[in-house]
Motif scaffolding. Structure first.
Motif, short mmCIF file in Angstrom:
data_model
loop_
_atom_site.label_atom_id
_atom_site.label_comp_id
_atom_site.label_asym_id
_atom_site.label_seq_id
_atom_site.Cartn_x
_atom_site.Cartn_y
_atom_site.Cartn_z
N ARG A 1 0.85 -1.19 0.00
CA ARG A 1 0.00 0.00 0.00
C ARG A 1 0.88 1.24 0.00
O ARG A 1 1.66 1.46 0.92
CB ARG A 1 -0.92 0.00 1.22
N TYR A 2 0.75 2.01 -1.04
CA TYR A 2 1.53 3.24 -1.17
C TYR A 2 0.76 4.45 -0.65
O TYR A 2 1.36 5.36 -0.09
CB TYR A 2 1.90 3.49 -2.64
N MET A 3 -0.54 4.48 -0.88
CA MET A 3 -1.35 5.65 -0.53
C MET A 3 -1.92 5.49 0.87
O MET A 3 -3.05 5.02 1.04
CB MET A 3 -2.48 5.84 -1.55
N HIS A 4 -1.14 5.84 1.88
CA HIS A 4 -1.60 5.66 3.24
C HIS A 4 -2.59 6.74 3.66
O HIS A 4 -3.22 6.62 4.71
CB HIS A 4 -0.41 5.64 4.20
N SER A 5 -2.72 7.78 2.90
CA SER A 5 -3.72 8.81 3.20
C SER A 5 -4.91 8.70 2.26
O SER A 5 -5.80 9.55 2.29
CB SER A 5 -3.09 10.21 3.07
N GLY A 6 -4.93 7.68 1.45
CA GLY A 6 -6.03 7.47 0.52
C GLY A 6 -6.32 5.99 0.38
O GLY A 6 -5.72 5.15 1.06
N TRP A 7 -7.22 5.67 -0.50
CA TRP A 7 -7.63 4.28 -0.66
C TRP A 7 -7.92 4.00 -2.12
O TRP A 7 -8.49 4.83 -2.82
CB TRP A 7 -8.89 4.03 0.18
N PHE A 8 -7.50 2.80 -2.55
CA PHE A 8 -7.75 2.38 -3.93
C PHE A 8 -8.20 0.93 -3.90
O PHE A 8 -7.59 0.09 -3.23
CB PHE A 8 -6.49 2.53 -4.79
N ASP A 9 -9.24 0.63 -4.64
CA ASP A 9 -9.82 -0.70 -4.68
C ASP A 9 -9.65 -1.27 -6.09
O ASP A 9 -10.31 -0.82 -7.02
CB ASP A 9 -11.30 -0.63 -4.30
N HIS A 10 -8.75 -2.26 -6.23
CA HIS A 10 -8.55 -2.87 -7.55
C HIS A 10 -9.80 -3.61 -8.03
O HIS A 10 -10.05 -3.71 -9.23
CB HIS A 10 -7.37 -3.84 -7.52
#
Length: 611
Positions: free
Chosen positions: A510-519
């Motif tokens: 996980r690169y975006m620790h201040s955001g979220w991405f759902d593949h």
């Protein structure tokens, strides 16, 4: 023959009103329909009740439609003739039609005068069809309904609330205070649908954060309360009035219920509106001058470039790695401990592609390797499982070094000390390859000199074989060796030492620790749409898309055409921790074992792929 139709009525004062009209027809239709020649407005008259025909010589014929009865000259009949010179009368319902020959200006015409005969006490049509005599009056009904509303919507709910106060679980019946519920509970709180006091601890008091924290014990605060108050912009007149009303009714500011809205209907809990976030984060640096948080208002036109958390140095002897947030615009590089060029493995023409074709029957590869051949989604399809040697690499990168009775021995992946031990054991427990002229199958030449030299060389090789292990160990950990080509090798501090080690591999999940991405939400897209892995020649490349790539599909709070409305809550969690937004976790974990998002942080694995 020409007719004159007169409608005669009287006012309340007894004055007679006559309305006349001439009809040049030989046949007159009588009925309640508006297109009748003689219109009789009464429910006792059908749409087309009767017909008057001119038979000539002042003689008229009157007949009812479909044999409807008529009263002609006092006699009930379905058909009758009337001599206009003598005169006559036709009665249809409460209406009386008098037939006579005209005089004066109407001479030569037949005059039909229509009167409505009322009973001894005339009743208006409005009163005739009114329910006023059956139901109570308006005033009585109004007060009755006021009392009913007060009892059913106020007294009963209060009684139901008080009588169930302190009860752990209510009876499975209808409770009066549920009338006050504005909507169904969300799926997250569906188990509390019959337990209002779990959240509404006191009557007529808004939900307090303490009620939420009874269950949600691991939710940290977003920020210091004073800082949050300082970050708020000045309120306009309308919002200031609403804030004053909320304060008057003792509703706390910046509470859990301010963002997490309940009773919005079954399903996922409604996300906070974008304005809730944009109020503070628009021009935030003007109010919090020392903040490191960038201004953001709308993803479509006012959002900073992504700044992923990059590992600049893998874990050292203390087990601590070094990280730094870097903007995508700065082309960040990371050090994961691996030497893995994506371009080499995704090529369609090199040796890797040829090997994929040879192994396609066993592993289902295509004409070349694809992303899905190595990257396997997690069960919730949000991220991907870490790459492991056994599952993803050893089919091509074999570590085999010995064959014993049909069993292949391989070096221990991920354990450098065991690799060294296995190589030493191999050279200690095995003899060098026996020359053919000592096997009994050779063609002998005269004399023993050649055989003696062969025996001497073989015995020397057998005595010094164990010493060759050092060279083999150095070869494994050096350039073109089994370990060197894929891993960062840590050489021993002393040149003569063989205590080689491998830098631990640390795969970033996980690169975006201040955001979220759902593949899982992007399964319809190809990997190359966002990750240009086929052009990456260095393992240090961070193959993350920039914000411009995301904006090709995602708009901000408003969208047009095929764009997707993307508010702040879609990607960001309100709480200052590593957790993903609640809505995403609720969808992914529904029906599955709850998984802490912290499990998806940076995964430390050894080269063998163990977590």
């Amino acid at each position: 023959m020409s007719f004159v139709v007169r409608y005669r009525s009287r006012t309340s004062g007894g004055r007679e009103i006559v309305r006349s009209s001439a009809v040049d027809k030989s046949e007159l239709k009588i009925g309640r329909s508006a297109d009748s020649d003689i219109v009789l407005t009464d429910l006792g008259v059908t749409l087309h009740h009767a017909t008057i025909r001119d038979l000539g010589r002042n003689l008229l014929s009157v007949s009812g439609e479909k044999n409807l009865p008529l009263v002609v000259n006092g006699r009930s009949t379905a058909r009758a003739d009337i001599n206009a010179m003598r005169g006559g009368s036709i009665r249809i319902g409460p209406h009386r039609l008098d037939v006579a020959m005209g005089a004066g200006e109407e001479e030569g015409r037949i005059v039909i005068t229509v009167d409505r005969e009322e009973g001894p006490e005339p009743v208006s049509t409005r009163r005739l069809f009114s329910l006023g005599r059956t139901v109570p009056g308006k005033r009585v009904s109004a007060w009755a309904f006021v009392a009913l509303i007060l009892i059913s919507c106020l007294a009963w709910p209060i009684y139901s609330y008080v009588s169930n106060k302190g009860v752990e679980e209510r009876a499975d019946i209808f409770h009066g205070d549920t009338l006050w519920i504005s909507g169904s509970m969300s799926d997250a709180h569906a188990n509390l649908a019959n337990d209002c006091q779990a959240c509404h601890v006191e009557a007529f008091v808004s939900v307090r954060d303490s009620a939420c924290l009874e269950c949600h014990t691991d939710i940290p605060d977003h920020a210091d309360a004073d800082i949050m108050a300082q970050s708020e912009p000045e309120l306009g007149a309308g919002r200031a009035f609403l804030r004053a009303v909320a304060t008057t009714f003792n509703r706390p500011e910046r509470s859990c219920a301010s963002c997490h809205l309940e009773h919005e209907g079954a399903g996922e809990m409604a996300a906070a509106p974008q304005q809730f976030c944009a109020d503070c984060h628009t021009d935030l640096d003007t109010r919090l001058t020392e903040t490191e948080i960038f201004n953001a208002h709308d993803f479509g036109d006012d959002h900073p470039e992504f700044r992923p958390r990059i590992m600049t140095r893998p874990a050292d002897d203390t087990g601590m790695a070094r990280y730094r947030r870097v903007s995508i615009e700065d082309n960040p590089e990371e050090n994961t401990g691996l030497k893995f060029p994506h371009e080499l493995h995704l090529s369609e023409t090199n040796g890797v592609a040829r090997m994929a074709q040879r192994l396609s029957a066993d592993y289902g590869f295509g004409e070349a390797l694809a992303c899905a051949d190595c990257h396997v989604p997690t069960p919730d399809r949000t991220r991907f499982e870490p790459i492991s040697m056994e599952a993803n690499c050893q089919m091509c990168h074999s570590l085999a070094f010995d064959l014993i009775g049909g069993t292949i021995r391989t070096l221990r992946h991920g354990e450098p000390e065991m690799v060294i031990a296995d190589i030493r054991a191999f050279y200690r427990n095995t003899a060098p390859r026996r020359p053919i002229d000592l096997s009994g199958m050779e063609r002998r030449r005269p004399g023993e000199d050649s055989r003696a030299r062969t025996v001497g060389r073989y015995q020397f090789a057998a005595r010094t074989r164990f010493a060759r292990a050092d060279d083999a160990i150095r070869a494994v950990f050096s350039r073109d060796g089994a370990c060197f080509d894929c891993h960062e090798v840590e050489r021993p501090p002393i040149r003569a030492s063989l205590s080689f080690d491998i830098m631990p591999v640390r795969q970033i999940a996980r690169y975006m620790h201040s955001g979220w991405f759902d593949h899982g939400a992007h399964e319809t897209e190809d990997c190359s749409t966002c990750h240009e892995a086929d052009t990456s020649e260095e393992a240090s490349d961070v193959l993350l898309p920039g914000i411009a790539t995301c904006r090709e599909c995602h708009a901000g709070g408003t969208a047009s055409g095929d764009e997707i409305v993307s508010t702040c809550a879609m990607c960001h969690s309100y709480h200052a921790d590593d957790a993903a937004p609640y809505l995403v976790r609720a969808r992914n974990n529904r029906g599955q074992r709850p998984r802490s998002v912290r499990d998806y942080g940076s995964l430390t694995i050894n080269p063998r792929g163990d977590r």
